[in-house]
Design a protein around this motif. Structure first.
Motif, short mmCIF file in Angstrom:
data_model
loop_
_atom_site.label_atom_id
_atom_site.label_comp_id
_atom_site.label_asym_id
_atom_site.label_seq_id
_atom_site.Cartn_x
_atom_site.Cartn_y
_atom_site.Cartn_z
N THR A 1 -0.94 -1.33 -16.65
CA THR A 1 -0.16 -0.49 -15.74
C THR A 1 -0.04 -1.09 -14.34
O THR A 1 0.91 -0.82 -13.63
CB THR A 1 -0.77 0.92 -15.63
N SER A 2 -1.03 -1.92 -13.95
CA SER A 2 -0.99 -2.50 -12.61
C SER A 2 -1.92 -3.71 -12.57
O SER A 2 -2.88 -3.79 -13.35
CB SER A 2 -1.44 -1.47 -11.57
N ASN B 1 -4.21 0.73 -18.90
CA ASN B 1 -3.76 2.06 -19.30
C ASN B 1 -4.95 3.01 -19.53
O ASN B 1 -4.96 3.82 -20.46
CB ASN B 1 -2.91 1.96 -20.58
N THR C 1 -3.19 4.39 -11.90
CA THR C 1 -1.76 4.11 -11.81
C THR C 1 -1.44 2.88 -10.97
O THR C 1 -0.38 2.28 -11.14
CB THR C 1 -1.02 5.32 -11.20
N SER C 2 -2.33 2.51 -10.03
CA SER C 2 -2.00 1.41 -9.13
C SER C 2 -3.26 0.79 -8.54
O SER C 2 -4.26 1.49 -8.34
CB SER C 2 -1.09 1.92 -8.00
N SER D 1 -5.16 7.01 -8.84
CA SER D 1 -5.23 7.50 -10.21
C SER D 1 -4.55 8.86 -10.36
O SER D 1 -4.29 9.57 -9.39
CB SER D 1 -6.70 7.61 -10.64
N GLN D 2 -4.29 9.20 -11.64
CA GLN D 2 -3.73 10.52 -11.94
C GLN D 2 -4.73 11.64 -11.70
O GLN D 2 -4.36 12.82 -11.75
CB GLN D 2 -3.25 10.56 -13.40
N THR E 1 0.33 7.95 -7.40
CA THR E 1 1.20 7.12 -8.25
C THR E 1 1.26 5.64 -7.84
O THR E 1 1.57 4.79 -8.67
CB THR E 1 2.63 7.68 -8.23
N HIS E 2 0.99 5.34 -6.56
CA HIS E 2 1.16 3.95 -6.09
C HIS E 2 0.34 3.78 -4.83
O HIS E 2 0.20 4.72 -4.04
CB HIS E 2 2.65 3.69 -5.80
N THR F 1 5.74 -4.03 -15.96
CA THR F 1 5.37 -2.88 -15.11
C THR F 1 5.07 -3.28 -13.67
O THR F 1 5.10 -2.44 -12.78
CB THR F 1 4.14 -2.17 -15.69
#
Length: 390
Positions: free
Chosen positions: A14-15, A30, A58-59, A73-74, A108-109, A354
């Protein structure tokens, strides 16, 4: 060779972010952990795991000067990781520091500012957290950029002056904000984006032409030009005192981009290959791809990359082994009469790219870029090896 290919895992990446000397690599496979890989010869070998988050990371961003890693993170949290000496073992270990984000949706970033005294965290809470260190309490505190964001913020990027911040969000807008924090920043010099820059000043707002989510944003090396890629399969170049140039592409949308020079950028996404754009205020165009897409050659390069590097599978590379491996990793069958067909793409990456990052060079003269994707691959590309027009 135009690219260096590493298959890091049979899982989506993912990153990713590299250390300053490129000897270490941090990736999110992931999951809720960060995997640290160390380069050994021509391969990357797992060396450490950073475990603190509860949900998908996520980043990731790695600060080149201070050697700190920030993760988002989420689970609505961010952590700053720093190598410190363990008093019991005498070894260097990564220790997390809490960040008070004050958001109620997923982060998210995340990106460090150029001076590494702040970082920005985009979120699904219709806000961007600008975080700075509170020495008294030994944690990172945040101030929120909120207005006029109407939906999830998907990406952020810092201006070279350490104050301005670009954002792209699902409300189909790219924006430039002032992230000036009085206690941290010196008074910024005037730029083409404005001169009076109190916190949360909106210096520019630009809509996606056909109404697509803005997946990626990026300032040029000088900070005088902004690029953003959106889900309507377009790349837009913004000159704040001049035109907004829209480039429509016939392929799938881009989700990530990076500048390699003042007049050149590379974008990548669902089309599985990095595409180079070049131009000036007079006009921009796609000049080609970094992926030669030569069919069997790319296929063999992808298949030959062993687990964690370029090594082949040696004596196990037989017809029977290949059949079972393809069925396992790609759901692909070679049984006569089977409904499944060959799903091998002609590109090096076999699924969505990604993340794309500058790998070698300095701002304005990037000679290599790195990409990671849903196929679990890390690829380092020669930014000057452009193949054909699109």
């Amino acid at each position: 060779m135009a690219q260096e290919i590493h298959t890091l895992a049979q899982a989506p990446i993912t990153s990713h972010a590299f250390s300053t000397d490129r000897s270490q690599l941090a990736v999110s496979l992931n999951s809720n952990d960060v995997q640290i890989y160390s380069r050994q010869g021509s391969e990357f070998v797992p060396s450490d795991t950073l475990s603190e988050h509860d949900k998908l990371i996520t980043s990731i961003d790695w600060a080149p000067q201070s050697n700190r890693i920030v993760t988002a993170s989420q689970d609505r949290n961010a952590y700053v990781w720093q190598e410190t000496m363990d008093p019991e073992t005498g070894k260097l270990v990564w220790k997390p520091t809490l960040v008070l984000l004050r958001i109620n949706r997923a982060a998210t970033h995340v990106r460090w500012s150029p001076k590494e005294d702040k970082f920005a965290v985009a979120s699904g809470a219709r806000a961007i957290a600008i975080c700075s260190f509170d020495e008294e309490n030994n944690w990172w505190v945040s101030k929120l950029l909120k207005k006029p964001i109407r939906s999830t913020v998907l990406s952020v990027d810092w201006h070279p002056n350490n104050v301005l911040l670009a954002s792209g969000s699902a409300d189909m807008k790219a924006r430039v904000f002032s992230a000036y924090i009085k206690e941290v920043d010196a008074r910024p010099a005037p730029t083409v984006w404005g001169s009076k820059l109190p916190f949360n000043t909106v210096c520019g707002e630009y809509a996606s032409p056909a109404g697509g989510w803005v997946h990626a944003v990026g300032f040029s090396p000088s900070g005088d030009v902004l690029a953003f890629a959106s889900h309507d399969s377009s790349v837009n170049i913004v000159y704040p005192t001049g035109p907004v140039i829209n480039i429509r592409i016939s392929s799938l949308p881009f989700v990530t981009l990076t500048w390699t020079g003042e007049n050149t950028l590379v974008a990548a996404g669902h089309d599985c290959q990095p595409v180079v754009f070049s131009g000036s205020e007079g006009g921009w165009e796609s000049v080609g791809s970094l992926d030669a897409a030569t069919g069997s050659k790319s296929m063999e390069a992808g298949r030959g990359a062993g687990y964690g590097g370029n090594s082949s599978v040696g004596r196990l590379k037989t017809g029977a082994f290949a059949t079972f491996r393809d069925a396992d990793t790609r759901g692909q069958s070679s049984v006569p009469g089977s409904l499944s067909t060959d799903t091998q793409l002609l590109t090096v990456h076999q699924n969505t790219i990604t993340s794309i990052r500058a790998y070698q060079g300095h701002p304005g003269q990037i000679s290599k870029v790195s990409t990671t994707g849903v196929d679990g691959k890390l690829v380092v590309w020669d930014a000057n090896a452009v193949v054909g027009g699109r």
